[in-house]
Scaffold this motif. Structure first.
Motif, short mmCIF file in Angstrom:
data_model
loop_
_atom_site.label_atom_id
_atom_site.label_comp_id
_atom_site.label_asym_id
_atom_site.label_seq_id
_atom_site.Cartn_x
_atom_site.Cartn_y
_atom_site.Cartn_z
N GLN A 214 0.83 -1.21 0.00
CA GLN A 214 0.00 0.00 0.00
C GLN A 214 0.86 1.26 0.00
OE1 GLN A 214 -3.01 -0.31 3.13
NE2 GLN A 214 -4.45 -1.11 1.61
N SER A 215 1.90 1.22 -0.77
CA SER A 215 2.76 2.38 -0.97
C SER A 215 3.55 2.19 -2.26
CB SER A 215 3.71 2.59 0.21
OG SER A 215 4.63 1.53 0.31
N GLU B 191 7.26 3.76 -4.40
CA GLU B 191 8.44 4.63 -4.45
C GLU B 191 8.46 5.34 -5.80
OE1 GLU B 191 12.85 3.55 -3.35
OE2 GLU B 191 12.54 3.23 -5.51
N THR C 110 8.53 8.42 -1.17
CA THR C 110 7.48 7.41 -1.04
C THR C 110 6.10 8.06 -1.04
OG1 THR C 110 8.91 5.92 0.23
CG2 THR C 110 6.53 5.59 0.44
N ASP D 155 2.56 7.21 0.30
CA ASP D 155 1.90 6.23 1.16
C ASP D 155 0.45 6.04 0.71
OD1 ASP D 155 0.45 8.36 2.19
OD2 ASP D 155 1.72 8.57 3.95
N TRP D 156 -0.29 5.22 1.42
CA TRP D 156 -1.63 4.85 0.99
C TRP D 156 -2.59 6.03 0.98
CZ3 TRP D 156 -3.58 1.72 -2.10
CH2 TRP D 156 -4.91 1.31 -2.07
N THR D 157 -2.44 6.95 1.91
CA THR D 157 -3.33 8.11 1.93
C THR D 157 -3.13 8.99 0.69
OG1 THR D 157 -1.74 9.41 3.22
CG2 THR D 157 -3.41 8.18 4.45
#
Length: 797
Positions: free
Chosen positions: A320-321, A323, A333, A335-337
């Motif tokens: 859920q991320s 690069e 990175t 991230d999921w948000t």
């Protein structure tokens, strides 16, 4: 031509030649020494022509050896100002005699000053002040000896000796300049060696833009061309000071960009810009050829940059991320948000399922855009919709902020001034204003039930509908405007008469040719620009005056003399009302309330703007539009609130506004104002065949997401709110003043009649003197007499 904001921030620069004229006493002495040593070491001794230099040049021609040029600084001034560079004896003779005349008319210092400010020095720079900016991005006084020597070597051949095009030749020429300065005693041996061994540090520098306002700058640019013609506008060295303020402009830009990104992302992710690797279902990222640093960097150099979008390549995908790698090979990175929003886009009305993993969104080798905020990096994309926002001073029409699209690099089409779009319910305040001029009051009752209109000529029934399709039966005019009731607007237009309404709307500055001559006018079928809409709303904010939008506040010539000062028409009656007004601060004074004596020999009197509606009419419409934001009543069934209720987050009671949505939601608007600021926000597609669509629930985004059909309050008002949240902090709380001949009485909500009750069935209402009701309600309306059954009523005309 340099274009500045009202607070002195450079917004843009136009022209083929860059000049920054400086008086001789502001030129570094080392530069003067370098020029004299290199170009004309006997400048202060000869009479315009140097006999020694001339003899040396003639002897060189005879014996076939170059003994140096014969041109003095005065002769170069003569050539640069009055002659060509053709290599003929006739031209040389003209140069000599012109130099004699120049020496007769001017002092040596005046001649040297002209030379230092006129000489071409490469890359469109003329004069050493401009060259210092172009090559080193510095003021002339801040240059080192090594840098001065580079510039002093340019007059001989600026195209081939400049340090950008040919640094090696520039370095060799610099050594010649330094050698002559040493030989003539202008510098020491130590200074000579230090400067001679210094690296060549020049780079090409454009104008250092301090405020990103290209749409506003272009409006000012065109005004200058209209005023002076293109040749004079570009070569006159004008400094143009606009009415735009940096605080409001930055707020407007952020509001438009953030709102467009939010709209675009809730409608789904359209995929990467390109893919550097194609990975099949049977492969993994580890099984394909890895991306090289050179491949990543070279690819991203070709991707267009649109602030605030940053091109990047996906170089790793986790659960859920992901690069990303940037052009400079920096890795970050997401991230999921920052990517959970990115469900698949199908159409403007349909999105795919919410993603569950990063692999549902991106793949190794995807070229994407990202944005950076306080929450970190976020996956993004270039919005396909467009938007505009313009903010004016209702006191004089000064344009305080102008954003004509997401990115000027993407599209130079200025939607503030060039995009005529259907205005939807943004037209209703003007229709209601006409009604108030024709025997209606805010408490008048109008029947809010469906209309079925048979058109014999076409055989079609016209059925204007409310949106949403809810009807309230008899409803007061004020509440109908606050709730944006479509059928009420049509009934008011019918009662007033189409011709009267068209004439009334035209008085707000709307071109009659843009106003359809049928009843659809009441629903916003007119096509207007955001600037025209904002100008119309300004008449409600300022008490009834039609101001003329303007952006050029003053123009200065290259020596700082004011050659033009705006004197806009003022919304004032009498026009000395702003003087000594304790409610106004320096920041909130009308931009051009008076021309200062220090600028001109005489004060220029204010020009009064045309009054188009009475102050009473403007005040009453403003009360209804304040109700559109703050009005609500949950004591009745069904309860209601104004269509602009989201504006309450600003926590300002001194604001008013109106939503607007066109048929099929192809355009969404919000126009609103305080006493000193009027702002219009628009969003839509440049392609008129597309509508703003609708969105479904995204389980990844939580309860605050926008879902359902797009319309003015959802799509355009967020940008207005974001801008006004910043802008209103610049203006103290200022209620709309109740004008003379307006009275307030207590009325019954259901009937609009007078009442003695003080419970929730009553409210205070404003009326123009002589129009207040005289009859008291005789029926107990403390309970709600309407219910949802009224929505089933219909009426056939």
């Amino acid at each position: 031509m340099m274009i500045y904001s009202a607070d002195g921030r450079l917004m843009n620069q136009f022209g083929e030649k860059k000049r920054l004229p400086l008086p001789l006493n502001e030129m570094p002495q080392q530069l003067i020494d370098a020029i004299l040593a290199t170009e004309d070491d006997r400048f202060y001794l000869h009479f315009g022509v140097d006999p020694i230099g001339m003899s040396r040049a003639v002897l060189g021609q005879i014996i076939g050896q170059n003994k140096g040029g014969a041109s003095t600084i005065t002769m170069q001034v003569a050539r640069n100002f009055f002659l060509t560079r053709e290599q003929t004896y006739i031209r040389k003779l003209r140069e000599i005699f012109t130099a004699f005349h120049i020496e007769y008319l001017l002092t040596k210092d005046e001649i040297l000053e002209l030379y230092l400010n006129k000489i071409p020095l490469g890359h469109r720079s003329f004069g050493f002040g401009a060259a210092a900016q172009v090559y080193y991005n510095k003021d002339l006084k801040d240059l080192t000896l090594a840098q001065i020597a580079v510039l002093a070597g340019l007059p001989k051949a600026p195209s081939t000796l400049n340090p950008i095009s040919n640094p090696e030749r520039a370095k060799a020429r610099r050594a010649v300049v330094l050698g002559r300065m040493l030989a003539t005693g202008y510098i020491t041996q130590e200074e000579y060696l230090t400067a001679k061994n210094a690296p060549i540090t020049a780079q090409k520098h454009g104008a250092e833009i301090e405020l990103d306002a290209p749409y506003a700058a272009e409006i000012a640019h065109q005004k200058l061309i209209e005023k002076y013609g293109s040749e004079e506008a570009y070569t006159g060295g004008y400094k143009v000071f606009t009415t735009v303020t940096s605080t409001l402009q930055n707020a407007a830009k952020a509001a438009v960009i953030d709102n467009l990104l939010a709209y675009d992302q809730r409608h789904g992710y359209r995929g990467p810009i390109q893919q550097l690797r194609k990975i099949t279902e049977d492969e993994s990222a580890e099984e394909v050829d890895p991306l090289t640093s050179e491949e990543i960097s070279n690819t991203l150099k070709t991707v267009e940059h649109y602030d605030p979008l940053i091109p990047a390549v996906i170089t790793k995908v986790d659960m859920q991320s992901a690069e990303v790698t940037f052009e400079n090979l920096e890795k970050q990175t997401i991230d999921w948000t920052g990517m959970s929003w990115a469900r698949e886009y199908f159409t403007d009305d349909k999105q795919g399922a919410a993603p569950e993993t990063a692999a549902d969104v991106v793949s190794y080798g995807d070229v994407v855009y990202v944005t950076l905020s306080g929450e970190g990096y976020r996956l993004a994309q270039l919005p396909s919709a467009s938007s505009a926002l313009v903010s004016l001073s209702p006191d004089d029409g000064a344009m305080l902020a102008v954003v004509g699209g997401f990115s000027y690099k993407q599209s130079q089409f200025n939607r503030v001034t060039q995009a005529k779009r259907q205005v939807g319910s943004n037209i209703k305040p003007f229709v209601y204003s006409a009604a108030l001029e024709n025997n209606f009051t805010l408490a008048s009752l109008v029947n809010d039930v469906p209309i079925n209109q048979w058109d014999r000529s076409t055989g079609v029934v016209w059925r204007p509908k409310n949106s949403p399709e809810e009807y309230s039966g008899e409803i007061r005019v004020k509440r109908a405007l606050a709730q944006s009731k479509n059928v009420v607007a049509v009934r008011l237009l019918r009662s007033v008469g189409l011709d009267k309404v068209v004439n009334h709307l035209a008085s707000f500055g709307f071109a009659p040719s843009d106003l359809p001559k049928d009843e659809s006018l009441a629903l916003g079928s007119a096509s207007l620009t955001p600037l025209e809409v904002a100008t119309g709303f300004a008449a409600f904010a300022n008490g009834g005056f039609l101001v003329e939008p303007y952006i050029v506040e003053r123009i200065e010539d290259s020596f700082g003399n004011i050659v033009y000062q705006a004197n806009p028409k003022m919304a004032c009656d009498p026009c000395n009302q702003f003087e000594n007004d304790p409610t106004l601060t320096a920041d909130t004074q009308p931009t051009n309330q008076l021309i200062k004596q220090s600028d001109f020999k005489e004060e220029i009197p204010r020009i009064k703007a045309e009054r188009v509606i009475s102050p009473q009419n403007a005040f009453l419409i403003t009360q209804a539009l304040n109700e559109a934001i703050w009005g609500a009543d949950w004591s009745i069934k069904p309860g209601w609130q104004g269509t602009g209720f989201r504006g309450r987050v600003l926590e300002r009671r001194d604001i008013a506004g109106k939503t607007g949505t066109t048929n099929e939601a192809k355009d969404a608007w919000f126009s609103g104002y305080s006493r000193r600021l009027v702002t219009t926000s628009w969003i839509g597609f440049d392609d008129p065949s597309r509508n703003l669509g609708k969105t479904a629930w995204n389980k990844n985004l939580g309860k605050d997401q926008v879902i359902g059909k797009e319309f003015g309050a959802k799509s355009a008002q967020p940008a207005w709110i974001s801008f006004m949240d910043v802008a209103l902090k610049q203006y103290p709380y200022e209620p709309f003043m109740q004008p003379e001949d307006v009275v307030s009485v207590r009325i019954d909500k259901a009937t609009g009649k007078l009442t003695t009750r003080t419970d929730k069935s009553s409210t205070f209402e404003f009326f123009k003197l002589g129009t207040a009701p005289t009859e008291y309600v005789t029926k107990d309306n403390s309970h709600e007499i309407f219910d949802s059954k009224t929505s089933e009523l219909s009426e056939i005309f």
